[in-house]
Design an enzyme around this catalytic site. Structure first.
Site, short mmCIF file in Angstrom:
data_model
loop_
_atom_site.label_atom_id
_atom_site.label_comp_id
_atom_site.label_asym_id
_atom_site.label_seq_id
_atom_site.Cartn_x
_atom_site.Cartn_y
_atom_site.Cartn_z
N LYS A 266 0.57 6.98 -23.52
CA LYS A 266 1.08 7.36 -24.84
C LYS A 266 2.57 7.00 -24.88
O LYS A 266 2.90 5.84 -24.99
CB LYS A 266 0.84 8.85 -25.12
CG LYS A 266 -0.48 9.41 -24.59
CD LYS A 266 -1.70 8.93 -25.31
CE LYS A 266 -3.02 9.36 -24.67
NZ LYS A 266 -3.20 10.76 -24.35
N ARG B 207 -12.03 14.64 -34.76
CA ARG B 207 -11.40 15.73 -34.02
C ARG B 207 -11.79 17.02 -34.74
O ARG B 207 -11.01 17.57 -35.52
CB ARG B 207 -9.86 15.56 -33.98
CG ARG B 207 -9.39 14.65 -32.84
CD ARG B 207 -9.64 15.31 -31.51
NE ARG B 207 -9.27 14.50 -30.35
CZ ARG B 207 -10.13 14.13 -29.39
NH1 ARG B 207 -11.38 14.42 -29.48
NH2 ARG B 207 -9.71 13.47 -28.34
N TYR C 116 0.84 -1.20 0.00
CA TYR C 116 0.00 0.00 0.00
C TYR C 116 0.87 1.25 0.00
O TYR C 116 0.50 2.27 -0.57
CB TYR C 116 -0.92 -0.02 1.23
CG TYR C 116 -2.06 0.97 1.13
CD1 TYR C 116 -3.18 0.67 0.37
CD2 TYR C 116 -2.00 2.20 1.78
CE1 TYR C 116 -4.23 1.57 0.26
CE2 TYR C 116 -3.04 3.11 1.67
CZ TYR C 116 -4.15 2.79 0.92
OH TYR C 116 -5.19 3.68 0.81
N THR D 15 -8.72 18.37 -24.93
CA THR D 15 -10.05 18.19 -24.32
C THR D 15 -10.00 18.11 -22.79
O THR D 15 -10.56 18.97 -22.11
CB THR D 15 -10.70 16.91 -24.87
OG1 THR D 15 -9.78 15.83 -24.72
CG2 THR D 15 -11.03 17.07 -26.36
N ASP E 219 2.64 19.60 -20.86
CA ASP E 219 1.87 18.39 -21.09
C ASP E 219 2.84 17.52 -21.88
O ASP E 219 2.99 17.66 -23.09
CB ASP E 219 0.60 18.68 -21.87
CG ASP E 219 -0.21 17.40 -22.13
OD1 ASP E 219 0.38 16.31 -22.03
OD2 ASP E 219 -1.41 17.51 -22.43
N PHE F 154 -18.02 14.37 -27.43
CA PHE F 154 -17.58 13.47 -28.50
C PHE F 154 -17.55 12.01 -28.07
O PHE F 154 -17.67 11.12 -28.89
CB PHE F 154 -16.20 13.89 -29.02
CG PHE F 154 -15.15 13.95 -27.96
CD1 PHE F 154 -15.00 15.08 -27.18
CD2 PHE F 154 -14.31 12.87 -27.73
CE1 PHE F 154 -14.04 15.14 -26.18
CE2 PHE F 154 -13.33 12.93 -26.74
CZ PHE F 154 -13.21 14.07 -25.96
C1 LIG Z 1 -4.25 11.62 -23.77
C2 LIG Z 1 -3.86 13.00 -23.47
C3 LIG Z 1 -4.09 13.56 -22.21
C4 LIG Z 1 -4.90 12.86 -21.13
O1 LIG Z 1 -4.33 11.66 -20.74
P1 LIG Z 1 -5.21 10.38 -20.31
O2 LIG Z 1 -4.17 9.39 -19.93
O3 LIG Z 1 -6.02 9.98 -21.48
O4 LIG Z 1 -6.05 10.80 -19.16
C5 LIG Z 1 -3.63 14.84 -21.98
N1 LIG Z 1 -2.98 15.53 -22.93
C6 LIG Z 1 -2.75 15.03 -24.15
C7 LIG Z 1 -2.03 15.84 -25.17
C8 LIG Z 1 -3.19 13.75 -24.46
O5 LIG Z 1 -2.97 13.28 -25.69
#
Ligand SMILES: *Cc1c(COP(=O)(O)O)cnc(C)c1O
Length: 476
Positions: A267, A391, A75, A128, A224, A457
């Site tokens: 990703k 998109r 944990y 989004t 990001d 979407f």
């Molecule tokens: C997918 C994505 C997110 C959000 O991530 P999740 O793992 O789907 O919650 C944020 N920013 C970008 C550019 C993304 O492609």
């Protein structure tokens, strides 16, 4: 005598396979009707080649699977959490990190901690979930991407760049105290997976350093970092002075211009679930450890199993492999090149994770109020069982005034999962898209018959506008 160009192949071999099958035309027509013409609502069993997303769809390596067996399911204080933290420190260079269940979990925490009601959050194009979290925290997102990002035909090599004049104008207008951070996405998903140059990142940092907030600190830069390795590869390939540097070195330099990041591990980190928030600021880390407990889990697991953190830690080292990235980005280019050669309108240059069809040009006879991108995504599925994603107008949603935003870009995204499909699959996709393009006039628009209040979407439903149905475009 000219030497023949040598071809390259996948930098891996396949040790496990998952059978896929194309359903019949009649089955596909039924499936899309049942799904309300929304590819998000299709069952994956009805899909032949799934290009819905590159999110959580990567094939893990044998090394990652081996790591899954070494999950320390404690944990608190799991050894896999230490491995993950080491990977974030070594590869990204950030001092502090909390895991989250995926990227939006990290966005939620960072937005709640840094944004106050009335703040402005400049960013190089909206994403989004990112914008949703910024607005829920009381902020207003302001797009400061360069104009070229909104032009699908511009060949600018770094279409994700921040427009420094737009950013400075906003800082002057609202003052540094109203700007908790500049949100810099690398690469820019909604612009077509377009990269940001190192020179631009350096300039954003310098600009933010020049404008001090009343507490004396410069404006933060938060990345990001979801596709940061793919961005680093583009810098290596396109930017003067980086040709001989490894992706790993380039990524470290990129991240050195920021104060922290949110990351969707689904990703570039090559895992099926996971994410994290990172920061160099001890106070922000403290706040993260408090908030993560409420929404995700203990700071040492953040909604993930130990084995998930281990797979992500190993994926972080694999994502900066130069050969892997050359093939990965090269495969996207391979698909895009075939479409360009056939005259299909696509966003150019081809981005890092997806080929984006320019649906406004592709279906120029369908007005944006009839959702050309939604229409094209549905038509592609019916034609070949290939699943892409809208998109455009549907994804952009409605503004605070309740009106549709009618974004400049109206795209269908064909997203290539990492290490999953071969170039033969890409050929099948290209044949289908090119076939539809040749018969594009026969395709009619859609009307929305169900609209959810947020992130519409994902679950919106549609019906063909014309009574004779959607099958007018039927080919062969
Ligand atoms: C997918 C994505 C997110 C959000 O991530 P999740 O793992 O789907 O919650 C944020 N920013 C970008 C550019 C993304 O492609």
């Amino acid at each position: 005598m000219a030497t023949r160009r040598r071809r390259t192949a996948e930098p891996y071999k396949i040790k496990m396979v998952e059978p896929i099958r194309m359903k019949t035309r009649a089955e596909r027509e039924e499936a899309i009707q049942k799904a309300g013409y929304n590819t998000f609502l299709l069952d994956s069993a009805d899909v032949y080649i799934d290009l819905l997303t590159d999110s959580g769809t990567s094939a893990m390596s044998d090394n990652q699977w081996a790591g899954m067996m070494l999950g320390d399911e404690a944990y608190a204080g799991s050894r896999n959490w230490h491995h993950l933290w080491d990977a974030v420190r070594e590869v990204y260079g950030f001092k502090y990190m909390v895991p989250t269940h995926q990227g939006r979990g990290a966005e939620h925490l960072i937005s709640q901690i840094l944004i106050k009601p009335g703040d402005y959050v400049p960013g190089n194009m909206y994403f989004t979930t990112t914008r949703e979290h910024q607005e829920r925290a009381g902020g207003t997102f302001v797009d400061v991407v360069i104009d070229e990002a909104h032009d699908p035909s511009s060949l600018h090599p770094f279409k994700g760049n921040v427009d420094l004049d737009k950013l400075e104008a906003l800082i002057k207008k609202v003052g540094p105290d109203r700007i908790p951070y500049v949100s810099v996405a690398v690469t820019v998903n909604m612009a077509g997976g377009q990269p940001v140059s190192m020179a631009n990142l350096r300039a954003v940092r310098e600009l933010c350093d020049r404008y001090r907030r009343s507490d004396g600190r410069p404006i933060r830069v938060m990345f990001d970092a979801t596709r940061c390795a793919e961005n680093a590869y583009f810098i290596q390939q396109r930017e003067e002075g980086y040709r001989c540097r490894s992706v790993r070195e380039i990524l470290r330099e990129m991240m050195s211009y920021g104060d922290g990041c949110t990351m969707s591990g689904k990703k570039d980190n090559l895992v099926n679930i996971g994410g994290f928030a990172a920061t160099n600021e001890p106070e922000v880390y403290q706040a993260l450890t408090q908030l993560v407990v409420v929404f995700e889990g203990m700071p040492s697991y953040g909604g993930l199993a130990g084995r998930d953190m281990e797979a992500m830690a190993r994926g972080i080292y694999e994502m900066v492999d130069d050969d892997y990235l050359a093939f990965r980005v090269g495969q996207v280019e391979y698909l895009g090149r075939q479409l360009i050669d056939a005259g299909v309108p696509v966003v150019r240059p081809i981005g890092g994770h997806a080929v984006f069809l320019d649906a406004r040009t592709f279906l120029s006879h369908i007005p944006q109020s009839e959702y050309p991108a939604q229409t094209l995504a549905a038509a592609l599925y019916v034609d070949s069982g290939v699943r892409g994603m809208e998109r455009g107008n549907v994804s952009a949603g409605r503004g605070k005034d309740g009106k549709e935003r009618f974004p400049k870009l109206e795209l269908v995204r064909l997203t290539i999962p990492r290490r999953v499909y071969t170039n033969n699959h890409m050929d099948v996709v290209a044949d289908s898209v090119i076939g539809l393009f040749e018969e594009r006039e026969t395709i009619g628009g859609l009307k929305m018959v169900y609209e959810p209040p947020q992130l519409r979407f994902f679950t919106a439903r549609f019906e063909p506008l014309k009574k004779e149905g959607f099958w007018a475009f039927v080919r062969g």
